[in-house]
Write a protein that holds these residues in place. Sequence first.
Motif: not given
Length: 472
Positions: A198-216
């Motif tokens: 399992s994984s969690l992404l930390l990244d400054i690019d907000h565009r990934y927010g439409q592909f992953y929920p806050p839990s990911l």
Amino acid sequence: MCAASVSNTLGIEVSLVQNSPCCPHGPTLLFERFNGKRKKQRYYACSACRDRKDCSFYQLADEKVSEAKLTSREELNRSQQPWTSHEHFFQRMQDTKDLSPSERKFCQSCSLLLRPQEVQTHSKHKIKADLTDAILGQPSHLLLPLEDNKTNAQYLFSKTATEFLISTIKRLGYDRVLCVGSPRLHEMIQSEASSDLSSLLLDIDHRYGQFYPPSLFCRYNMFNDHFLDGAKSRTICEDFLHRNHGNGIVMVTDPPFGGRVEILAEVIQRMMGRWTMGLQDLGSTAKLPLIWIFPYFLEQRILDSFPSFTMLDYKVDYDNHPLFQSNKKKARKKGSPVRVFTNLQPSEIHLPLDEGYRFCKACKRYVAEENLHCTQCNSCTSKDGSTYKHCKDCQRCVKPGYVHCTVCQRCELPDHQCNRQSMGCHICGSLTHKRKECTDQSRTAKRYGLFFLRSRPRFSAISRNKRYHLLD
């Protein structure tokens, strides 16, 4: 993130301090510029952007800021945040999956999953259509990388490098990965439905927010340890770190290559501190398992911060970098200069034999095929992808193009300038020491209570309007 060289500036210190003013990218860094003859200037500036045109924040350290300016700044910071919340942004993915693949559209010009009623508005833009579930699960292939070196440096792992990292993590028995600035790794883990990871992404690019929920996915600035969506994101990260009492997790980070190592090291130490809080044994001296992807020529700077780390010979390739690909003409001779730094046991990390790596019994680790063992150094000494040679006078191995200079009493390039003068100390002007040994600096550090961070010749200075980003 790299420091741009400026002719009229001798050096600069950068530090993370508490209660620094905030720009749209979170708490700013304190810069201290040295111009010689003990002249210096202290100011706060953005941690994430190199160019003042991308983030105009600038405040002298001793400036008295009026209430009106503080209010105006807060309004500006709010206006520079994403136009919608993470939860609402992710709703676009859910709405898109309700459509048939032929109806699904993604606007690459706007980096946006489109609802049917929005398609006409984007008709003149670059549209990606016929999106299968597999394609939606690979956002780094849909999103156009932000490659402006002054602001963003999104270089993405090749498939080969990503598969190597995942196979290594699985072989070592980890079950979850904290992906800091490594979206390609995160998406491959997420796309493997049968994966034990399992994984969690930390990244400054907000565009990934439409592909992953806050839990990911959490919006995160790795240059000031700031969660841009606040306490909720920080809690998600801490819960992920603390799961199973902190066992079974490894952190993989791939920062911009010019990033100030001392700043990154301080942020990593903070993340390690968060992880430690979840350990069952509060007296444990365990360290958060870490894989840090960075160029080989910054090895010493990383070892200065983490002496227990080892640089592996594995050459990390990127899909969209002009130099960091082994199949490119410029990189073919030596391969990518990007390496893996880790606090894991090197002997336990198996580098792929089919890519030319081999196991050195004397060093008890895998090495590149050109990295020959030196019996005099008792080590495989190559760093840059070439075969080093041993210099009896220097009593160490050096790059093959170097020759021993009897004037300088060390190996140098054949066309070097002998007896080059040291820049010396930027605080007192003496040529006998560097500013990190200067007693004047020690008094200054004590007076201001600052944690000073040293700059190095490769990143000799940072201009006022060109602060950070990638080193080409």
